[in-house]
Design an enzyme around this catalytic site. Structure first.
Site, short mmCIF file in Angstrom:
data_model
loop_
_atom_site.label_atom_id
_atom_site.label_comp_id
_atom_site.label_asym_id
_atom_site.label_seq_id
_atom_site.Cartn_x
_atom_site.Cartn_y
_atom_site.Cartn_z
NE ARG A 1 -4.12 -1.74 0.10
CZ ARG A 1 -4.14 -2.79 -0.72
NH1 ARG A 1 -3.12 -3.01 -1.54
NH2 ARG A 1 -5.17 -3.62 -0.72
CG HIS B 1 -2.02 -0.92 -7.98
ND1 HIS B 1 -2.62 -0.07 -7.08
CD2 HIS B 1 -2.21 -2.18 -7.48
CE1 HIS B 1 -3.15 -0.77 -6.09
NE2 HIS B 1 -2.91 -2.06 -6.31
#
Length: 310
Positions: free
Chosen positions: A225, A273
């Site tokens: 994250r 990502h």
């Protein structure tokens, strides 16, 4: 048995998931009406993406659970209207994808592959890379993904230390916990892999102090994250060579703004990502299993602890 399953996600996800969901739920012996427009008071299960338009769960008076499509739940776990059990996504493809990204990028750095790929033709510098046996990797976060990555790296011969909030025991991995355990884990991190959830307790876990505890020239990989890293502190540590390289897949703002210094920094690799992704053919089976469990009165798999935030 027959149930109503609301698919609460973006339309492009519906196109991807409709057939796999129907097949997986039917394979569990359940007759289901699956759609994006079921009235709230008729819904039995909500298959959910946190970027859905559904943000108020109060009208879902009949529903038995919210089945999250994502591994991360930070965008929903604090919703004050959420009165239903919440599960997170765990599936073999998600885990395998993370193993491949983490091991691939560690091996790329460990073997010095970038230097060979970008070398001037004719350059001949036969310097052997180090061995995994002599290289220490710390994995912060020993959940499903962290444990799988730690085990895969241990299988390649790396010395693995894992850190988690609560103490764990995993064969072949030195497991630490607590504040002192975190300091110790960082002090032996030639490579540090971040696979912690995003909570108030984990934000900026790699700050100026933490980065200074790591061996000089350490390398960081963050497929977890974005908020786990203090970006200003990391950029400063890269400039002083305290940190040799950072491979980053997640960021506080996504897509990563074009003007962000990570894009052009010589010691930073940006990936968009892609470290791991839920794939409908696999994650539909996880959802179907939890619907089957809900109908059978069995405990849901991968239930989120609201107090812990994951």
């Amino acid at each position: 048995m027959s149930v109503n399953v609301l698919f609460a996600a973006k339309p492009d996800r519906w196109a991807e998931y409709e057939r796999p969901l129907r097949d997986a739920i039917a394979a569990r012996g359940i007759t289901a009406h699956i759609a994006m427009d079921i009235p709230a008071d008729q819904v039995d299960y909500i298959v959910y993406a946190p970027n859905s338009e559904v943000q108020d769960f109060a009208p879902f008076t009949r529903a038995k659970a919210v089945l999250n499509l994502w591994a991360g739940v930070e965008a929903i776990v604090g919703n004050p209207t959420l009165h239903l059990p919440l599960t997170r996504m765990v599936d073999p493809a998600l885990t395998q994808g993370m193993i491949e990204w983490v091991t691939g990028h560690i091996l790329r750095l460990h073997l010095g592959m970038d230097a060979h790929i970008s070398a001037t033709p004719g350059t001949w510098e036969p310097k052997a890379p180090p061995l995994a046996f002599d290289t220490r990797v710390t994995v912060l976060g020993l959940g499903e993904l962290g444990t799988a990555c730690a085990a895969a790296l241990a299988g390649l011969g790396f010395q693995i230390t894992g850190w988690s909030r609560s103490q764990k025991q995993i064969d072949g991995i030195t497991c630490l916990s607590g504040a002192q355990g975190l300091d110790k884990a960082l002090s032996r991190a030639d490579y540090c892999v971040l696979l912690l959830p995003s909570t108030t307790a984990t934000e900026n876990v790699l700050d100026e102090r933490a980065l200074a505890l790591m061996p000089k020239g350490a390398r960081i990989l963050n497929p977890g994250r974005g908020p786990l890293i203090d970006d200003t502190a990391l950029l400063a540590a890269l400039e002083t060579n305290q940190i040799d390289h950072a491979t980053l897949d997640v960021f506080r703002v996504e897509p990563l703004p074009q003007e962000h210094p990570y894009w052009t920094h010589a010691k930073v690799t940006v990936t968009p990502h892609v470290a791991s992704e839920t794939r409908a053919a696999y994650s539909a089976k996880t959802i179907a299993e939890n619907i089957h469990r809900g109908e059978a009165g069995a405990p849901f798999l991968h239930l989120v602890d609201r107090n812990a935030g994951y």
